[in-house]
Design a protein around this motif. Structure first.
Motif, PDB file in Angstrom:
ATOM      1  N   ALA A   1      20.648  -0.802  18.134  1.00 49.22           N
ATOM      2  CA  ALA A   1      19.346  -1.430  17.960  1.00 49.22           C
ATOM      3  C   ALA A   1      18.227  -0.518  18.458  1.00 49.22           C
ATOM      4  CB  ALA A   1      19.307  -2.769  18.696  1.00 49.22           C
ATOM      5  N   TRP A   2      18.501   0.191  19.549  1.00 49.33           N
ATOM      6  CA  TRP A   2      17.498   1.132  20.060  1.00 49.33           C
ATOM      7  C   TRP A   2      17.259   2.262  19.063  1.00 49.33           C
ATOM      8  CZ3 TRP A   2      18.585   6.308  21.421  1.00 49.33           C
ATOM      9  CH2 TRP A   2      17.501   7.006  21.966  1.00 49.33           C
ATOM     10  N   LEU A   3      18.346   2.797  18.480  1.00 49.36           N
ATOM     11  CA  LEU A   3      18.200   3.870  17.499  1.00 49.36           C
ATOM     12  C   LEU A   3      17.449   3.392  16.265  1.00 49.36           C
ATOM     13  CD1 LEU A   3      18.878   6.809  16.778  1.00 49.36           C
ATOM     14  CD2 LEU A   3      21.002   5.971  15.745  1.00 49.36           C
ATOM     15  N   LEU A   4      17.631   2.120  15.913  1.00 47.52           N
ATOM     16  CA  LEU A   4      16.948   1.569  14.752  1.00 47.52           C
ATOM     17  C   LEU A   4      15.432   1.603  14.923  1.00 47.52           C
ATOM     18  CD1 LEU A   4      17.141   0.145  12.006  1.00 47.52           C
ATOM     19  CD2 LEU A   4      17.336  -2.026  13.237  1.00 47.52           C
TER      20      LEU A   4
ATOM     21  N   LEU B   1      29.044  -4.731  23.091  1.00 51.07           N
ATOM     22  CA  LEU B   1      27.694  -5.084  23.520  1.00 51.07           C
ATOM     23  C   LEU B   1      26.843  -3.842  23.749  1.00 51.07           C
ATOM     24  CD1 LEU B   1      26.782  -7.865  26.027  1.00 51.07           C
ATOM     25  CD2 LEU B   1      25.726  -5.618  26.243  1.00 51.07           C
ATOM     26  N   ILE B   2      27.402  -2.869  24.462  1.00 50.84           N
ATOM     27  CA  ILE B   2      26.659  -1.635  24.743  1.00 50.84           C
ATOM     28  C   ILE B   2      26.358  -0.876  23.454  1.00 50.84           C
ATOM     29  CG2 ILE B   2      26.800   0.626  25.859  1.00 50.84           C
ATOM     30  CD1 ILE B   2      28.540  -0.763  28.037  1.00 50.84           C
TER      31      ILE B   2
ATOM     32  N   PHE C   1      22.568  -1.271  14.655  1.00 48.69           N
ATOM     33  CA  PHE C   1      21.748  -0.368  13.841  1.00 48.69           C
ATOM     34  C   PHE C   1      21.489  -0.894  12.441  1.00 48.69           C
ATOM     35  CE2 PHE C   1      21.357   3.514  11.130  1.00 48.69           C
ATOM     36  CZ  PHE C   1      20.157   3.968  11.660  1.00 48.69           C
ATOM     37  N   PHE C   2      22.515  -1.575  11.851  1.00 49.62           N
ATOM     38  CA  PHE C   2      22.367  -2.013  10.457  1.00 49.62           C
ATOM     39  C   PHE C   2      22.926  -3.412  10.263  1.00 49.62           C
ATOM     40  CE2 PHE C   2      23.485  -1.268   5.785  1.00 49.62           C
ATOM     41  CZ  PHE C   2      22.182  -1.493   5.367  1.00 49.62           C
ATOM     42  N   GLY C   3      24.246  -3.602  10.384  1.00 47.94           N
ATOM     43  CA  GLY C   3      24.800  -4.935  10.502  1.00 47.94           C
ATOM     44  C   GLY C   3      25.639  -5.544   9.415  1.00 47.94           C
ATOM     45  N   PRO C   4      25.300  -5.414   8.108  1.00 50.23           N
ATOM     46  CA  PRO C   4      26.069  -6.152   7.097  1.00 50.23           C
ATOM     47  C   PRO C   4      27.560  -5.820   7.122  1.00 50.23           C
ATOM     48  CG  PRO C   4      24.059  -5.285   6.128  1.00 50.23           C
ATOM     49  CD  PRO C   4      24.160  -4.694   7.507  1.00 50.23           C
ATOM     50  N   GLY C   5      28.396  -6.870   7.138  1.00 46.24           N
ATOM     51  CA  GLY C   5      29.838  -6.668   7.100  1.00 46.24           C
ATOM     52  C   GLY C   5      30.481  -6.344   8.431  1.00 46.24           C
TER      53      GLY C   5
ATOM     54  N   VAL D   1      25.068 -11.113  21.177  1.00 47.76           N
ATOM     55  CA  VAL D   1      24.319 -11.375  22.411  1.00 47.76           C
ATOM     56  C   VAL D   1      23.347 -10.232  22.693  1.00 47.76           C
ATOM     57  CG1 VAL D   1      24.545 -11.520  24.918  1.00 47.76           C
ATOM     58  CG2 VAL D   1      26.022 -12.903  23.455  1.00 47.76           C
ATOM     59  N   ALA D   2      23.805  -9.004  22.482  1.00 49.96           N
ATOM     60  CA  ALA D   2      22.921  -7.852  22.682  1.00 49.96           C
ATOM     61  C   ALA D   2      21.734  -7.901  21.727  1.00 49.96           C
ATOM     62  CB  ALA D   2      23.714  -6.562  22.476  1.00 49.96           C
ATOM     63  N   ALA D   3      21.999  -8.197  20.455  1.00 51.20           N
ATOM     64  CA  ALA D   3      20.931  -8.237  19.465  1.00 51.20           C
ATOM     65  C   ALA D   3      19.925  -9.346  19.772  1.00 51.20           C
ATOM     66  CB  ALA D   3      21.528  -8.429  18.068  1.00 51.20           C
ATOM     67  N   ILE D   4      20.429 -10.531  20.131  1.00 51.74           N
ATOM     68  CA  ILE D   4      19.534 -11.649  20.441  1.00 51.74           C
ATOM     69  C   ILE D   4      18.647 -11.311  21.630  1.00 51.74           C
ATOM     70  CG2 ILE D   4      19.473 -14.016  21.333  1.00 51.74           C
ATOM     71  CD1 ILE D   4      21.984 -14.552  19.678  1.00 51.74           C
ATOM     72  N   SER D   5      19.209 -10.656  22.624  1.00 49.68           N
ATOM     73  CA  SER D   5      18.422 -10.286  23.806  1.00 49.68           C
ATOM     74  C   SER D   5      17.216  -9.429  23.417  1.00 49.68           C
ATOM     75  CB  SER D   5      19.300  -9.535  24.810  1.00 49.68           C
ATOM     76  OG  SER D   5      20.388 -10.339  25.234  1.00 49.68           O
ATOM     77  N   LEU D   6      17.455  -8.467  22.516  1.00 47.81           N
ATOM     78  CA  LEU D   6      16.362  -7.595  22.094  1.00 47.81           C
ATOM     79  C   LEU D   6      15.343  -8.346  21.234  1.00 47.81           C
ATOM     80  CD1 LEU D   6      18.278  -4.309  21.252  1.00 47.81           C
ATOM     81  CD2 LEU D   6      16.628  -4.639  23.073  1.00 47.81           C
ATOM     82  N   PHE D   7      15.833  -9.114  20.265  1.00 45.02           N
ATOM     83  CA  PHE D   7      14.922  -9.854  19.392  1.00 45.02           C
ATOM     84  C   PHE D   7      14.108 -10.880  20.180  1.00 45.02           C
ATOM     85  CE2 PHE D   7      17.965  -8.771  15.826  1.00 45.02           C
ATOM     86  CZ  PHE D   7      17.072  -7.932  15.162  1.00 45.02           C
TER      87      PHE D   7
END
Length: 253
Positions: free
Chosen positions: A89-92, A82-83, A151-155, A188-194
């Protein structure tokens, strides 16, 4: 309505694939971009996460009830996933993942070739570490792959499965079970930001969540019924498809 139906069917297939070996985003994200070409990419990615997290949650629950894993090892690793996802996501928001996009097909090709060359890889569950060493090893994997997911995600799911098999000595079934919990934490982390930035279409996400759970149910049952060999076979197919998709995105699109 046709776009909603198309997205719902794509989410069904994505839930099935993701429950077995990871890589559901290979199906769902391109489907969303195809159905809603005028939407902001962040909104489609947020909507994808808002739907797929439910299938991941269901699969994680089913696996963890049937596959024996140590929560003392899983819990710290999930927290680091999660962290790591939040940091990625922040770096992105500050940099571009273009370099990683071009490198990804080659990394995946290496994963596939190694898996195919090692015929016995992931067929037997023989953990290499115990206690604190296993906790540290899984936490390290979770932090790195969670960061990649943000940061990126696929795979992401496929990377979790492969590293748990290769580094920790898990079979593919146990690796997939552990990967679901790590993936859930990073989602969960990504959804929180989006969601905080308004990048989720909740109505569409809700429709897709229902079909994603249905696909996840089917995939989880098949994986638990047929075991590590079945998961390995699906893993090889998913990674092959990921190589083709990411190579086309990086070099042919």
């Amino acid at each position: 309505m046709l776009d909603f139906l198309f997205a719902a069917l794509a989410s069904l297939l994505a839930g099935f694939i993701d429950a077995v070996a990871g890589g559901g985003g290979l199906v769902l994200l391109p489907a969303l971009f195809s159905a809603f070409p005028g939407a902001a990419p962040a909104t489609l990615m947020g909507t994808n996460k808002g739907a797929s997290v439910w299938g991941t949650t269901w699969a994680a629950g089913q696996y963890l009830r049937r596959v024996q894993l140590d929560w003392r090892t899983l819990a710290p690793a999930a927290a680091l996933s999660l962290i790591g996802s939040l940091l990625g996501a922040w770096l992105l928001t500050l940099t571009s993942p273009d370099g990683l996009r071009k490198a990804l097909p080659w990394v995946l090709a290496g994963v596939l070739l190694y898996t195919l060359a090692r015929k016995d890889l992931g067929r037997a569950h023989a953990p290499r570490f115990e206690g604190r060493r296993e906790q540290l090893a899984m936490a390290g994997i979770a932090g790195v792959v969670g960061f990649y997911d943000g940061f990126f995600g696929p795979g992401t799911g496929s990377f979790f499965v492969f590293l748990f098999v290769r580094v920790l000595g898990y079979d593919f079934l146990h690796a997939s079970a552990a990967a679901k919990l790590m993936n859930l934490a990073s989602n969960v982390a990504a959804i929180s930001l989006f969601a905080a930035k308004g990048h989720v279409w909740w109505l569409l996400a809700g429709v897709m969540a229902v079909t994603n759970v249905a696909g996840s149910l089917a995939g989880t049952r098949l994986a638990l019924k047929h075991g590590a060999g079945f998961v390995r076979g699906v893993f090889v197919l998913v990674v092959t498809a990921l190589i083709l998709k990411t190579a086309w995105s990086a070099y042919g699109g």
